[in-house]
Design a protein around this motif. Structure first.
Motif, PDB file in Angstrom:
ATOM      1  N   GLU A   3       0.797  -1.130  -0.266  1.00  0.00           N
ATOM      2  CA  GLU A   3       0.038  -0.055  -0.032  1.00  0.00           C
ATOM      3  C   GLU A   3       0.866   1.301  -0.013  1.00  0.00           C
ATOM      4  O   GLU A   3       1.845   1.365   0.581  1.00  0.00           O
ATOM      5  N   ARG A   4       0.401   2.276  -0.559  1.00  0.00           N
ATOM      6  CA  ARG A   4       1.203   3.471  -0.854  1.00  0.00           C
ATOM      7  C   ARG A   4       1.190   4.295   0.538  1.00  0.00           C
ATOM      8  O   ARG A   4       0.002   4.436   1.009  1.00  0.00           O
ATOM      9  N   PHE A   5       2.228   4.795   1.013  1.00  0.00           N
ATOM     10  CA  PHE A   5       2.382   5.650   2.082  1.00  0.00           C
ATOM     11  C   PHE A   5       1.691   6.833   1.587  1.00  0.00           C
ATOM     12  O   PHE A   5       1.732   7.513   0.704  1.00  0.00           O
ATOM     13  N   LEU A   6       0.928   7.757   2.961  1.00  0.00           N
ATOM     14  CA  LEU A   6       0.343   8.629   2.552  1.00  0.00           C
ATOM     15  C   LEU A   6       1.624   9.922   2.214  1.00  0.00           C
ATOM     16  O   LEU A   6       1.423  10.477   1.156  1.00  0.00           O
ATOM     17  N   ARG A   7       2.486  10.134   2.908  1.00  0.00           N
ATOM     18  CA  ARG A   7       3.478  11.058   2.452  1.00  0.00           C
ATOM     19  C   ARG A   7       4.988  10.220   2.052  1.00  0.00           C
ATOM     20  O   ARG A   7       5.843  10.915   2.566  1.00  0.00           O
ATOM     21  N   GLY A   8       4.907   9.028   1.718  1.00  0.00           N
ATOM     22  CA  GLY A   8       6.221   8.166   1.693  1.00  0.00           C
ATOM     23  C   GLY A   8       6.502   7.856   2.992  1.00  0.00           C
ATOM     24  O   GLY A   8       6.341   8.378   4.098  1.00  0.00           O
ATOM     25  N   PRO A   9       7.356   6.776   2.913  1.00  0.00           N
ATOM     26  CA  PRO A   9       7.803   6.012   4.445  1.00  0.00           C
ATOM     27  C   PRO A   9       8.794   7.153   4.831  1.00  0.00           C
ATOM     28  O   PRO A   9       9.480   7.964   4.304  1.00  0.00           O
ATOM     29  N   HIS A  10       8.507   7.321   6.313  1.00  0.00           N
ATOM     30  CA  HIS A  10       9.395   8.167   7.279  1.00  0.00           C
ATOM     31  C   HIS A  10      11.000   7.683   7.036  1.00  0.00           C
ATOM     32  O   HIS A  10      11.231   6.520   6.939  1.00  0.00           O
ATOM     33  N   LYS A  11      11.753   8.425   7.181  1.00  0.00           N
ATOM     34  CA  LYS A  11      13.365   8.516   7.067  1.00  0.00           C
ATOM     35  C   LYS A  11      13.402   7.213   8.363  1.00  0.00           C
ATOM     36  O   LYS A  11      14.584   6.438   7.983  1.00  0.00           O
ATOM     37  N   LEU A  12      12.866   7.230   9.404  1.00  0.00           N
ATOM     38  CA  LEU A  12      13.281   6.181  10.387  1.00  0.00           C
ATOM     39  C   LEU A  12      12.967   4.641   9.827  1.00  0.00           C
ATOM     40  O   LEU A  12      13.487   3.685  10.098  1.00  0.00           O
ATOM     41  N   HIS A  13      11.781   4.716   8.980  1.00  0.00           N
ATOM     42  CA  HIS A  13      11.413   3.366   8.244  1.00  0.00           C
ATOM     43  C   HIS A  13      12.627   2.863   7.381  1.00  0.00           C
ATOM     44  O   HIS A  13      13.129   1.729   7.278  1.00  0.00           O
ATOM     45  N   TYR A  14      13.250   3.759   6.607  1.00  0.00           N
ATOM     46  CA  TYR A  14      14.259   3.362   5.690  1.00  0.00           C
ATOM     47  C   TYR A  14      15.548   2.879   6.485  1.00  0.00           C
ATOM     48  O   TYR A  14      16.181   2.051   6.060  1.00  0.00           O
ATOM     49  N   LYS A  15      15.808   3.613   7.724  1.00  0.00           N
ATOM     50  CA  LYS A  15      16.825   3.135   8.671  1.00  0.00           C
ATOM     51  C   LYS A  15      16.692   1.702   9.255  1.00  0.00           C
ATOM     52  O   LYS A  15      17.543   1.049   9.081  1.00  0.00           O
ATOM     53  N   HIS A  16      15.482   1.639   9.710  1.00  0.00           N
ATOM     54  CA  HIS A  16      15.258   0.278  10.365  1.00  0.00           C
ATOM     55  C   HIS A  16      14.882  -0.733   9.431  1.00  0.00           C
ATOM     56  O   HIS A  16      15.128  -2.126   9.658  1.00  0.00           O
ATOM     57  N   TYR A  17      14.526  -0.581   8.327  1.00  0.00           N
ATOM     58  CA  TYR A  17      14.059  -1.526   7.206  1.00  0.00           C
ATOM     59  C   TYR A  17      14.812  -1.508   5.891  1.00  0.00           C
ATOM     60  O   TYR A  17      14.157  -1.733   4.831  1.00  0.00           O
ATOM     61  N   LYS A  18      16.017  -1.191   6.105  1.00  0.00           N
ATOM     62  CA  LYS A  18      16.861  -1.057   4.940  1.00  0.00           C
ATOM     63  C   LYS A  18      16.798  -2.166   4.042  1.00  0.00           C
ATOM     64  O   LYS A  18      16.650  -1.720   2.723  1.00  0.00           O
ATOM     65  N   ARG A  19      16.927  -3.323   4.523  1.00  0.00           N
ATOM     66  CA  ARG A  19      16.905  -4.460   3.325  1.00  0.00           C
ATOM     67  C   ARG A  19      15.443  -4.731   2.896  1.00  0.00           C
ATOM     68  O   ARG A  19      15.702  -5.124   1.738  1.00  0.00           O
ATOM     69  N   GLU A  20      14.453  -4.470   3.649  1.00  0.00           N
ATOM     70  CA  GLU A  20      13.165  -4.548   3.194  1.00  0.00           C
ATOM     71  C   GLU A  20      12.989  -3.522   1.906  1.00  0.00           C
ATOM     72  O   GLU A  20      12.522  -4.062   1.034  1.00  0.00           O
ATOM     73  N   PHE A  21      13.471  -2.210   2.215  1.00  0.00           N
ATOM     74  CA  PHE A  21      13.289  -1.365   1.158  1.00  0.00           C
ATOM     75  C   PHE A  21      14.275  -1.232  -0.027  1.00  0.00           C
ATOM     76  O   PHE A  21      13.978  -0.922  -1.272  1.00  0.00           O
ATOM     77  N   SER A  22      14.956  -2.282  -0.009  1.00  0.00           N
ATOM     78  CA  SER A  22      15.986  -2.600  -1.151  1.00  0.00           C
ATOM     79  C   SER A  22      15.333  -3.849  -2.014  1.00  0.00           C
ATOM     80  O   SER A  22      15.852  -4.027  -3.271  1.00  0.00           O
ATOM     81  N   LEU A  23      14.192  -4.535  -1.593  1.00  0.00           N
ATOM     82  CA  LEU A  23      13.482  -5.258  -2.348  1.00  0.00           C
ATOM     83  C   LEU A  23      12.645  -4.681  -3.322  1.00  0.00           C
ATOM     84  O   LEU A  23      12.197  -3.531  -3.038  1.00  0.00           O
TER      85      LEU A  23
END
Length: 159
Positions: A3-23
């Motif tokens: 599902e699309r995030f309202l404002r895009g993922p928060h920067k903390l999401h990128y930090k904690h889920y680096k591997r997931e966001f690389s998929l």
């Protein structure tokens, strides 16, 4: 799909889920009450701090159940309001006290509270969330407090 995030993922999401966001993933716009996916498609469904903004949380959870594979996992991360009206007043008081040394910020908060209504359509207590998941058909529901997020809990269940 994700599902699309309202404002895009928060920067903390990128930090904690680096591997997931690389998929590889695609962002699909839609409403939680009518998800644009086939039945039994996903292994896991996650809703983070959004259920209190949905028009019909019961329908959102039923849709989550529908699109999850058998034995799939639902995870809902949600702010919990203890004794809703009392909690709102205490929360506002804490925020005001925190910003006393910053008069401009304090005025901004007061103005927003007086002019704008609460943007949350629903305020859940822990029991409400567990009941919501049960009504949708989920079982083995666990509740975990998230230590670094005040009054936020993770609710996990199985299809």
């Amino acid at each position: 799909g994700v599902e699309r995030f309202l404002r895009g993922p928060h920067k903390l999401h990128y930090k904690h889920y680096k591997r997931e966001f690389s998929l590889p993933m695609s962002f699909v716009e839609g409403y939680g009450e009518k998800l644009p996916y086939k039945n039994n498609l996903f292994d896991t469904w996650i809703n983070m701090a959004a259920l209190d903004h949905c028009i019909d949380p019961d329908m959102v959870m039923k849709e989550a159940y529908r699109i999850l594979k058998p034995k799939g996992t639902v995870i809902v991360i949600q702010r919990i309001h203890k004794h809703q009206e009392e909690h709102r007043k205490l929360y506002l008081l804490k925020r005001l006290l925190k910003h006393l040394p910053h008069p401009k910020r304090l005025l901004y908060i007061l103005y927003n509270r007086l002019v704008y209504k609460d943007e949350h359509l629903h305020h859940f207590e822990k029991e409400d969330m567990v009941d919501l998941l049960k009504r949708a058909g989920f079982s083995n529901i666990t509740t975990t407090e998230i230590p670094y997020m005040e009054n936020n809990f993770a609710f996990e269940g199985k299809k």
